[in-house]
Design a protein around this motif. Sequence first.
Motif, mmCIF file in Angstrom:
data_model
loop_
_atom_site.group_PDB
_atom_site.id
_atom_site.type_symbol
_atom_site.label_atom_id
_atom_site.label_comp_id
_atom_site.label_asym_id
_atom_site.label_seq_id
_atom_site.Cartn_x
_atom_site.Cartn_y
_atom_site.Cartn_z
ATOM 1 N N VAL A 176 12.269 88.001 -18.052
ATOM 2 C CA VAL A 176 11.789 87.430 -16.793
ATOM 3 C C VAL A 176 13.013 87.022 -15.975
ATOM 4 O O VAL A 176 13.922 86.366 -16.503
ATOM 5 C CB VAL A 176 10.896 86.186 -17.000
ATOM 6 N N LEU A 177 13.022 87.386 -14.699
ATOM 7 C CA LEU A 177 14.084 86.955 -13.800
ATOM 8 C C LEU A 177 13.559 85.872 -12.861
ATOM 9 O O LEU A 177 12.470 86.009 -12.292
ATOM 10 C CB LEU A 177 14.588 88.137 -12.964
ATOM 11 N N ILE A 178 14.362 84.822 -12.688
ATOM 12 C CA ILE A 178 14.095 83.787 -11.682
ATOM 13 C C ILE A 178 15.252 83.813 -10.689
ATOM 14 O O ILE A 178 16.412 83.709 -11.073
ATOM 15 C CB ILE A 178 14.002 82.383 -12.316
ATOM 16 N N THR A 179 14.946 83.956 -9.421
ATOM 17 C CA THR A 179 15.988 83.938 -8.400
ATOM 18 C C THR A 179 15.421 83.363 -7.112
ATOM 19 O O THR A 179 14.286 82.871 -7.084
ATOM 20 C CB THR A 179 16.580 85.347 -8.184
ATOM 21 N N ASP A 180 16.210 83.403 -6.050
ATOM 22 C CA ASP A 180 15.758 82.865 -4.773
ATOM 23 C C ASP A 180 15.856 83.934 -3.686
ATOM 24 O O ASP A 180 14.873 84.552 -3.315
ATOM 25 C CB ASP A 180 16.540 81.597 -4.408
ATOM 26 N N ALA A 194 6.452 73.757 -10.611
ATOM 27 C CA ALA A 194 5.620 74.891 -10.216
ATOM 28 C C ALA A 194 6.093 76.176 -10.880
ATOM 29 O O ALA A 194 5.288 77.022 -11.278
ATOM 30 C CB ALA A 194 5.628 75.035 -8.698
ATOM 31 N N LEU A 195 7.393 76.321 -11.017
ATOM 32 C CA LEU A 195 7.948 77.520 -11.641
ATOM 33 C C LEU A 195 7.541 77.606 -13.107
ATOM 34 O O LEU A 195 7.160 78.677 -13.600
ATOM 35 C CB LEU A 195 9.474 77.502 -11.483
ATOM 36 N N LEU A 196 7.590 76.496 -13.809
ATOM 37 C CA LEU A 196 7.169 76.492 -15.216
ATOM 38 C C LEU A 196 5.683 76.840 -15.327
ATOM 39 O O LEU A 196 5.270 77.517 -16.278
ATOM 40 C CB LEU A 196 7.448 75.126 -15.837
ATOM 41 N N GLY A 197 4.900 76.408 -14.349
ATOM 42 C CA GLY A 197 3.492 76.797 -14.325
ATOM 43 C C GLY A 197 3.330 78.299 -14.201
ATOM 44 O O GLY A 197 2.442 78.906 -14.829
ATOM 45 N N GLN A 198 4.164 78.918 -13.393
ATOM 46 C CA GLN A 198 4.106 80.378 -13.248
ATOM 47 C C GLN A 198 4.527 81.085 -14.538
ATOM 48 O O GLN A 198 3.951 82.125 -14.905
ATOM 49 C CB GLN A 198 4.977 80.826 -12.079
ATOM 50 N N LEU A 199 5.537 80.556 -15.220
ATOM 51 C CA LEU A 199 5.941 81.158 -16.495
ATOM 52 C C LEU A 199 4.792 81.116 -17.503
ATOM 53 O O LEU A 199 4.537 82.094 -18.222
ATOM 54 C CB LEU A 199 7.161 80.420 -17.055
ATOM 55 N N ARG A 200 4.070 80.006 -17.540
ATOM 56 C CA ARG A 200 2.922 79.915 -18.447
ATOM 57 C C ARG A 200 1.824 80.880 -18.021
ATOM 58 O O ARG A 200 1.150 81.493 -18.862
ATOM 59 C CB ARG A 200 2.395 78.477 -18.477
ATOM 60 N N ARG A 201 1.653 81.037 -16.712
ATOM 61 C CA ARG A 201 0.603 81.935 -16.235
ATOM 62 C C ARG A 201 0.917 83.386 -16.579
ATOM 63 O O ARG A 201 0.008 84.185 -16.830
ATOM 64 C CB ARG A 201 0.418 81.772 -14.726
ATOM 65 N N LEU A 202 2.215 83.728 -16.586
ATOM 66 C CA LEU A 202 2.598 85.082 -17.002
ATOM 67 C C LEU A 202 2.100 85.377 -18.411
ATOM 68 O O LEU A 202 1.702 86.502 -18.733
ATOM 69 C CB LEU A 202 4.119 85.247 -16.954
ATOM 70 N N ALA A 218 -0.128 88.603 -14.253
ATOM 71 C CA ALA A 218 1.116 89.200 -14.734
ATOM 72 C C ALA A 218 1.227 90.645 -14.255
ATOM 73 O O ALA A 218 2.319 91.112 -13.888
ATOM 74 C CB ALA A 218 1.193 89.134 -16.252
ATOM 75 N N GLY A 219 0.106 91.335 -14.221
ATOM 76 C CA GLY A 219 0.110 92.707 -13.716
ATOM 77 C C GLY A 219 0.469 92.775 -12.247
ATOM 78 O O GLY A 219 1.187 93.691 -11.812
ATOM 79 N N GLU A 220 -0.010 91.806 -11.457
ATOM 80 C CA GLU A 220 0.341 91.765 -10.034
ATOM 81 C C GLU A 220 1.841 91.529 -9.842
ATOM 82 O O GLU A 220 2.469 92.124 -8.968
ATOM 83 C CB GLU A 220 -0.446 90.641 -9.346
ATOM 84 N N VAL A 221 2.404 90.640 -10.665
ATOM 85 C CA VAL A 221 3.835 90.347 -10.556
ATOM 86 C C VAL A 221 4.656 91.587 -10.889
ATOM 87 O O VAL A 221 5.625 91.917 -10.189
ATOM 88 C CB VAL A 221 4.215 89.167 -11.477
ATOM 89 N N ARG A 222 4.270 92.298 -11.932
ATOM 90 C CA ARG A 222 4.991 93.516 -12.302
ATOM 91 C C ARG A 222 4.795 94.615 -11.258
ATOM 92 O O ARG A 222 5.716 95.401 -10.987
ATOM 93 C CB ARG A 222 4.535 94.001 -13.678
ATOM 94 N N ALA A 223 3.627 94.672 -10.668
ATOM 95 C CA ALA A 223 3.379 95.664 -9.615
ATOM 96 C C ALA A 223 4.277 95.404 -8.410
ATOM 97 O O ALA A 223 4.735 96.346 -7.746
ATOM 98 C CB ALA A 223 1.906 95.647 -9.205
#
Length: 416
Positions: free
Chosen positions: A310-314, A363-371, A378-383
């Motif tokens: 997983v990459l986190i950036t701005d 909020a970012l940690l919430g997204q990591l858990r949602r992945l 997760a499919g939308e993020v990869r798309a």
Amino acid sequence: MPGFNFASGNAKKLLSLPLYALGALASLAVPRSDDRWVVGCGSGVGEGALELFLLARAKPTPPRLAWLARDDRELADARALGLDATLKSSARGLWLTLRARVLVVTHGFGDVNRYGTRGGFVVQLWHGIPLKLIQLDSPATMRTRLPGARRLRGPLRRAYRAGFDGISFMPAASPLAADRLRTAFGLPASRIAVTGDPRDDVLSRGTPAERSARARELLFARLRLPPTDSTIILFAPTWRDGEADPGIPSADDWLRIDEYLLASDSVLVLRPHPHGVGDYRGGVAASDRVVLLDSTGLADVTPVLPAVDVLITDYSSIALDYSLTGGPILFLAPDEESYSESRGFYEPYREFSGGREVRTWSALLGQLRRLEDDPAWAGEVRAHSADLATRHFTFQDGRNAERVYSEIVLRQKARK
């Protein structure tokens, strides 16, 4: 320690104008040799410069190649790879630059000896696909702290344009990237070709499993950690022109991050920008699952991207490089409005981020858990990663350096 910023860089540029003039005179007296190349990279031994160097060296009749290093550390790194290398600031570095027909850079003319570039065939590989406005497209480029700063903007802009006119050829990853580079550097379209970016060849060679295995081996070796099957999360924020990174977690954030990493069996790799400002040691102290991989440990991060889950950036173009892996990208943008106002973007930020950017680590940690918990999301993020790759890369075959080399040879023949 504060990194580079436009204001200090422009002051040095203006104060160095007499040396540029002397270098231009020297270039008139020293003939260039058609079979000589010098290669340099503003971030160290790596990126597209290294890919092109190695490919050219492997040719049946290779050019006479020299790597020009910034300092003794880079000189040692280059020689450890078997490169013919010398310090760019030395007398020999200036001589080799004056003698070389082809000069390959990734950041600016200072990647080689900046005072010996006049009259050479300069190949500007650049170091990523522009997302934020750069060079002539960005007002930030003309900042300076010298007295009479406003009056100096005009001369500075003319100096930049004159310098960019010395670029003979600029590869681009796609037509979209070519359009941005053309306006940013004020170049005619004829000097830019869509060949693909050599720095990304490492992300396309071999099978995904082979790329991942190579990358994980390199990553753990540079981190001096034993290999593990843990999930690898990379946090790589962009440069903010000398300003501190507002995305650095607070003490409470580090505690929550540590809890998440333990629960998910993950490792967070911190990759500050080489010129970034901010202290990440609090994270390393707070958790043995937080590790620092700065530019002194690994000059070019691209080869380890296939190891990242997983990459986190701005606002960093690392997101575009990473999109070639197909992995999920999350965006932490606590200063989107102010950053957009000071730098600006080539496309709406929400188009780049997919509209999923957040402002806080909570909020970012919430997204990591949602992945982990929401396969559809997760499919939308990869798309979205796949869409970024499709829009920004014409080639994904690992042969970008070969196309760049061929283009250099063809353009050299056309000049004769």
